[in-house]
Write a protein that holds these residues in place. Structure first.
Motif, PDB file in Angstrom:
ATOM      1  N   GLY A 104     -37.307   9.199  -5.466  1.00 10.12           N
ATOM      2  CA  GLY A 104     -37.638   8.594  -6.743  1.00 10.12           C
ATOM      3  C   GLY A 104     -39.116   8.574  -7.047  1.00 10.12           C
ATOM      4  N   ILE A 105     -39.966   8.842  -6.050  1.00 10.15           N
ATOM      5  CA  ILE A 105     -41.420   8.857  -6.226  1.00 10.15           C
ATOM      6  C   ILE A 105     -41.884  10.307  -6.323  1.00 10.15           C
ATOM      7  CG2 ILE A 105     -43.646   8.217  -5.258  1.00 10.15           C
ATOM      8  CD1 ILE A 105     -42.013   5.844  -6.141  1.00 10.15           C
ATOM      9  N   PRO A 106     -42.422  10.732  -7.460  1.00 13.78           N
ATOM     10  CA  PRO A 106     -42.883  12.126  -7.586  1.00 13.78           C
ATOM     11  C   PRO A 106     -44.068  12.402  -6.670  1.00 13.78           C
ATOM     12  CG  PRO A 106     -43.584  10.821  -9.481  1.00 13.78           C
ATOM     13  CD  PRO A 106     -42.658   9.948  -8.690  1.00 13.78           C
ATOM     14  N   LEU A 107     -44.110  13.595  -6.118  1.00 13.36           N
ATOM     15  CA  LEU A 107     -45.194  13.998  -5.237  1.00 13.36           C
ATOM     16  C   LEU A 107     -46.205  14.833  -6.014  1.00 13.36           C
ATOM     17  CD1 LEU A 107     -43.135  14.990  -2.070  1.00 13.36           C
ATOM     18  CD2 LEU A 107     -44.291  12.824  -2.542  1.00 13.36           C
ATOM     19  N   TYR A 108     -47.489  14.593  -5.757  1.00 10.61           N
ATOM     20  CA  TYR A 108     -48.553  15.298  -6.473  1.00 10.61           C
ATOM     21  C   TYR A 108     -48.704  16.705  -5.907  1.00 10.61           C
ATOM     22  CZ  TYR A 108     -53.129  16.265  -8.496  1.00 10.61           C
ATOM     23  OH  TYR A 108     -54.166  16.815  -9.193  1.00 10.61           O
ATOM     24  N   THR A 109     -48.583  17.698  -6.738  1.00 13.96           N
ATOM     25  CA  THR A 109     -48.660  19.092  -6.289  1.00 13.96           C
ATOM     26  C   THR A 109     -49.779  19.854  -6.988  1.00 13.96           C
ATOM     27  OG1 THR A 109     -47.033  19.731  -7.970  1.00 13.96           O
ATOM     28  CG2 THR A 109     -46.189  19.176  -5.778  1.00 13.96           C
TER      29      THR A 109
ATOM     30  N   ARG B 135     -53.283  13.661  14.547  1.00 19.91           N
ATOM     31  CA  ARG B 135     -52.350  12.591  14.928  1.00 19.91           C
ATOM     32  C   ARG B 135     -52.142  11.634  13.753  1.00 19.91           C
ATOM     33  NH1 ARG B 135     -51.701  12.345  20.840  1.00 19.91           N
ATOM     34  NH2 ARG B 135     -50.420  10.546  20.344  1.00 19.91           N
ATOM     35  N   VAL B 136     -51.824  12.203  12.617  1.00 18.22           N
ATOM     36  CA  VAL B 136     -51.589  11.447  11.387  1.00 18.22           C
ATOM     37  C   VAL B 136     -50.098  11.511  11.050  1.00 18.22           C
ATOM     38  CG1 VAL B 136     -52.044  11.351   8.912  1.00 18.22           C
ATOM     39  CG2 VAL B 136     -53.904  11.816  10.507  1.00 18.22           C
ATOM     40  N   THR B 137     -49.544  10.395  10.653  1.00 16.87           N
ATOM     41  CA  THR B 137     -48.148  10.347  10.233  1.00 16.87           C
ATOM     42  C   THR B 137     -48.066   9.973   8.764  1.00 16.87           C
ATOM     43  OG1 THR B 137     -47.167   9.850  12.383  1.00 16.87           O
ATOM     44  CG2 THR B 137     -45.991   9.076  10.452  1.00 16.87           C
ATOM     45  N   VAL B 138     -47.361  10.790   8.002  1.00 19.38           N
ATOM     46  CA  VAL B 138     -47.109  10.524   6.585  1.00 19.38           C
ATOM     47  C   VAL B 138     -45.601  10.307   6.460  1.00 19.38           C
ATOM     48  CG1 VAL B 138     -47.343  11.367   4.228  1.00 19.38           C
ATOM     49  CG2 VAL B 138     -49.020  12.018   5.962  1.00 19.38           C
ATOM     50  N   THR B 139     -45.196   9.110   6.110  1.00 20.05           N
ATOM     51  CA  THR B 139     -43.791   8.749   6.268  1.00 20.05           C
ATOM     52  C   THR B 139     -43.233   8.025   5.044  1.00 20.05           C
ATOM     53  OG1 THR B 139     -42.253   7.655   7.790  1.00 20.05           O
ATOM     54  CG2 THR B 139     -44.344   6.535   7.354  1.00 20.05           C
ATOM     55  N   HIS B 140     -41.909   7.767   5.091  1.00 19.42           N
ATOM     56  CA  HIS B 140     -41.177   7.001   4.082  1.00 19.42           C
ATOM     57  C   HIS B 140     -41.260   7.644   2.687  1.00 19.42           C
ATOM     58  CE1 HIS B 140     -41.485   3.818   7.204  1.00 19.42           C
ATOM     59  NE2 HIS B 140     -40.261   3.558   6.765  1.00 19.42           N
ATOM     60  N   HIS B 141     -40.843   8.904   2.639  1.00 17.04           N
ATOM     61  CA  HIS B 141     -40.742   9.563   1.335  1.00 17.04           C
ATOM     62  C   HIS B 141     -39.435   9.174   0.655  1.00 17.04           C
ATOM     63  CE1 HIS B 141     -40.408  12.495  -1.809  1.00 17.04           C
ATOM     64  NE2 HIS B 141     -39.323  13.020  -1.249  1.00 17.04           N
ATOM     65  N   LYS B 142     -39.509   8.864  -0.627  1.00 16.06           N
ATOM     66  CA  LYS B 142     -38.326   8.548  -1.418  1.00 16.06           C
ATOM     67  C   LYS B 142     -38.277   9.511  -2.611  1.00 16.06           C
ATOM     68  CE  LYS B 142     -36.931   5.088   1.046  1.00 16.06           C
ATOM     69  NZ  LYS B 142     -35.677   5.203   1.826  1.00 16.06           N
TER      70      LYS B 142
ATOM     71  N   ARG C 159     -45.883   8.482   2.162  1.00 21.73           N
ATOM     72  CA  ARG C 159     -45.954   9.750   1.434  1.00 21.73           C
ATOM     73  C   ARG C 159     -46.497   9.523   0.020  1.00 21.73           C
ATOM     74  NH1 ARG C 159     -43.515  14.710   2.654  1.00 21.73           N
ATOM     75  NH2 ARG C 159     -44.438  16.274   1.306  1.00 21.73           N
ATOM     76  N   GLU C 160     -46.121   8.405  -0.580  1.00 18.23           N
ATOM     77  CA  GLU C 160     -46.649   8.083  -1.894  1.00 18.23           C
ATOM     78  C   GLU C 160     -48.160   7.864  -1.825  1.00 18.23           C
ATOM     79  OE1 GLU C 160     -46.128   4.744  -5.464  1.00 18.23           O
ATOM     80  OE2 GLU C 160     -44.897   4.635  -3.651  1.00 18.23           O
ATOM     81  N   GLY C 161     -48.630   7.186  -0.757  1.00 19.85           N
ATOM     82  CA  GLY C 161     -50.063   6.976  -0.590  1.00 19.85           C
ATOM     83  C   GLY C 161     -50.809   8.275  -0.372  1.00 19.85           C
ATOM     84  N   PHE C 162     -50.228   9.166   0.437  1.00 20.27           N
ATOM     85  CA  PHE C 162     -50.847  10.468   0.677  1.00 20.27           C
ATOM     86  C   PHE C 162     -50.961  11.255  -0.622  1.00 20.27           C
ATOM     87  CE2 PHE C 162     -50.547  14.981   1.944  1.00 20.27           C
ATOM     88  CZ  PHE C 162     -51.646  15.047   2.786  1.00 20.27           C
ATOM     89  N   SER C 163     -49.920  11.193  -1.422  1.00 22.11           N
ATOM     90  CA  SER C 163     -49.936  11.867  -2.717  1.00 22.11           C
ATOM     91  C   SER C 163     -51.007  11.285  -3.626  1.00 22.11           C
ATOM     92  CB  SER C 163     -48.552  11.739  -3.367  1.00 22.11           C
ATOM     93  OG  SER C 163     -48.410  12.607  -4.455  1.00 22.11           O
TER      94      SER C 163
ATOM     95  N   VAL D  68     -38.534   9.548  10.001  1.00 24.40           N
ATOM     96  CA  VAL D  68     -37.500   8.720   9.382  1.00 24.40           C
ATOM     97  C   VAL D  68     -36.525   9.573   8.589  1.00 24.40           C
ATOM     98  CG1 VAL D  68     -37.077   6.815   7.778  1.00 24.40           C
ATOM     99  CG2 VAL D  68     -39.079   6.757   9.274  1.00 24.40           C
ATOM    100  N   ASP D  69     -37.050  10.558   7.865  1.00 21.55           N
ATOM    101  CA  ASP D  69     -36.237  11.402   6.997  1.00 21.55           C
ATOM    102  C   ASP D  69     -36.453  12.871   7.352  1.00 21.55           C
ATOM    103  OD1 ASP D  69     -34.792  12.611   5.041  1.00 21.55           O
ATOM    104  OD2 ASP D  69     -36.097  12.020   3.382  1.00 21.55           O
ATOM    105  N   PRO D  70     -35.540  13.460   8.148  1.00 16.63           N
ATOM    106  CA  PRO D  70     -35.705  14.869   8.544  1.00 16.63           C
ATOM    107  C   PRO D  70     -35.710  15.841   7.374  1.00 16.63           C
ATOM    108  CG  PRO D  70     -34.062  13.746   9.898  1.00 16.63           C
ATOM    109  CD  PRO D  70     -34.367  12.836   8.744  1.00 16.63           C
ATOM    110  N   SER D  71     -35.206  15.428   6.224  1.00 20.41           N
ATOM    111  CA  SER D  71     -35.142  16.331   5.076  1.00 20.41           C
ATOM    112  C   SER D  71     -36.356  16.214   4.160  1.00 20.41           C
ATOM    113  CB  SER D  71     -33.873  16.034   4.264  1.00 20.41           C
ATOM    114  OG  SER D  71     -33.922  14.708   3.732  1.00 20.41           O
ATOM    115  N   GLU D  72     -37.364  15.485   4.579  1.00 20.24           N
ATOM    116  CA  GLU D  72     -38.550  15.307   3.732  1.00 20.24           C
ATOM    117  C   GLU D  72     -39.213  16.653   3.449  1.00 20.24           C
ATOM    118  OE1 GLU D  72     -42.192  14.134   5.009  1.00 20.24           O
ATOM    119  OE2 GLU D  72     -42.126  15.292   6.851  1.00 20.24           O
ATOM    120  N   PRO D  73     -39.833  16.820   2.292  1.00 19.87           N
ATOM    121  CA  PRO D  73     -40.499  18.086   1.964  1.00 19.87           C
ATOM    122  C   PRO D  73     -41.729  18.319   2.850  1.00 19.87           C
ATOM    123  CG  PRO D  73     -40.098  16.755  -0.011  1.00 19.87           C
ATOM    124  CD  PRO D  73     -39.849  15.871   1.173  1.00 19.87           C
TER     125      PRO D  73
END
Length: 464
Positions: A217-222, A208-215, A188-192, A242-247
């Motif tokens: 502590g890492i701000p997302l670019y909006t 068929r792209v997966t964006v995963t492992h959001h934390k 997710r950090e890389g995607f951002s 991995v994280d069902p609560s990911e944004p």
């Protein structure tokens, strides 16, 4: 005799615009001949010869190109397609090959391939506007039950330092406008980071792209300026297994205007309540939706609950049901364009069409090319969308090109005469005349399609 500057400027053979028009009628061999005429002709025709290198077609021939030839012509290469082998990258390994604008790349796990690919992209970093990365399931690794290729974003998308060669344009900054990823896995950090370092990115395709492992502590670019997205529902809304609560990924795209929803399938291990989703909180400008799915229930739920004030909707005729018609009608005050694709069932489609055209009074574009309508059934419908500008539909008994062309000509004549029928008495009541009379009720109509390859745009004066 040497031409003076004034005489030279009046020579039609030296006008670039004329040469460009002539070039469209010439083949590759003729372009090669034109290159040898003079320096000006070289500048006009060389880019046409070297513009595109497709390694599915030109790999063997391009492999024989010498460094001396690339030194002369490499700067004209603007598009490289189907790069899929180490030899393809090696053939492009020249400092003058630094102006690539569009490229499609098949990703391999080979370390040398990745390194040389990074060099190629760095050389053209200031010119690339379109990137397509893809990988087949056979070459990618297994990731949580599916196959993906792990992308090292820092190698490919991060801003590059200036090249050691002064002729390189690598320091000009990213110009990426279109990005397509297939069978890719990234964090997710890389995607951002991709979005942050691509301020001009306008189109994004995810397959068929997966964006995963959001934390957290890492701000997302909006702050992305992306306007067009092509992606299925699952990988946008619930991408991280991995994280069902990911944004939701949509929070990255506050300026999104168009979304092609390729499928509406949800993840098997997670069910989403479609009746509670509201995309407008992330994408308030999202007004154009194209559905590529046949899931009528999911589509109806999204139309009724998730989109606000839609202006344009494209959907399959297979999904036409009372629920989807009601979903469209829920946007009757804002909806201006409806396009129906695929083959249609006449009875059901006509019933749904009548509901739509009665209530969606602000429609300006209606396209229903797959349905062949009975003119009598159409005449019975009370059309509320009187401001149609474009209409695409077919009628039974009006299928021959000459009949369609005659019908359109007749419509133009009748509009010039204020709707007065100018035809023989024996033709009154024919399909052609009845269709024209139906079309005359739309005073703003500019484009009419009544069959394959027959389109007309009546001039504005016909409405006056």
């Amino acid at each position: 005799m040497q031409l003076s500057p004034d005489n030279r400027s009046n020579n039609p053979l030296d006008l670039t615009k004329i040469r460009v028009r002539v070039s469209s009628f010439l083949g590759r061999e003729d372009h090669l001949s034109c290159i040898r005429v003079c320096r000006d002709w070289f500048q006009d025709f060389a880019p046409l010869v070297w513009h595109t290198i497709d390694f599915q077609k030109h790999a063997a021939a391009f492999a024989k190109v010498t460094p001396e030839v690339l030194d002369k012509y490499g700067g004209f290469i603007s598009q490289t397609l189907n790069i899929s082998e180490l030899g393809h990258i090696q053939a492009l390994q020249h400092v003058k090959v630094n102006s690539i604008a569009a490229t499609t790349i098949y990703l391999l796990g080979n370390g040398l391939y990745r390194s040389m690919l990074s060099d190629l992209l760095r050389r053209s970093h200031g010119s690339i506007t379109s990137l397509t990365f893809w990988c087949s399931a056979l070459q990618s690794r297994m990731f949580r039950g599916d196959c993906y290729y792990y992308v090292d974003v820092s190698d490919i998308f991060a801003p590059f330092p200036s090249s050691t060669d002064p002729r390189s344009n690598a320091s000009l900054g990213t110009r990426l406008k279109s990005l397509s990823l297939t069978h890719i896995c990234l964090t997710r950090e890389g995607f951002s980071s991709i979005l942050q370092y691509s301020p001009l990115l306008d189109e994004l395709t995810l397959e068929r792209v997966t964006v995963t492992h959001h934390k957290p502590g890492i701000p997302l670019y909006t702050g992305s300026a992306l306007r067009y997205l092509s992606a299925n529902f699952a990988q946008v809304w619930c991408n991280d297994s991995v994280d069902p609560s990911e944004p939701c990924l949509l929070l990255h795209f506050p300026l999104l205007e168009k979304w092609h929803l390729t499928t509406l399938a949800q993840l098997c291990n997670r069910k989403i309540d479609l009746e509670t989703l509201d995309f407008s909180s992330w994408c308030p400008l999202l007004k154009t939706i194209t559905f590529g799915s046949d899931d009528t229930d999911a589509m109806s739920a999204l139309l009724l609950n998730s989109f606000k004030d839609l202006q344009s909707c494209t959907l399959s005729a297979k999904t036409l049901a009372m629920s989807t018609a009601l979903g469209l009608v829920s946007h009757l005050d804002s909806l201006t364009t409806i396009r129906i694709t695929d083959e249609a069932q006449e009875a059901t489609s006509m019933q749904m069409l009548s509901v739509i055209v009665k209530l969606c009074h602000n429609l300006q574009v209606l396209s229903f090319e797959s349905l062949v309508c009975d003119v009598e059934a159409v005449e019975k419908i009370r059309w509320g969308c009187k401001d149609l500008i474009e209409l695409r539909m077919r009628f039974k008994g009006l299928d021959k090109p000459q009949d369609i062309d005659g019908c359109l000509r007749k419509m133009c004549v009748m509009r010039r005469t204020g709707g007065i029928v100018v035809t023989r008495p024996m033709d009154m009541g024919t399909i052609s005349v009845r269709v024209v009379q139906h079309l005359l009720q739309f005073k703003k109509l500019r484009t009419v399609w009544l069959g394959p390859k027959i389109t007309t745009s009546p001039p504005p004066s016909l409405d006056q």
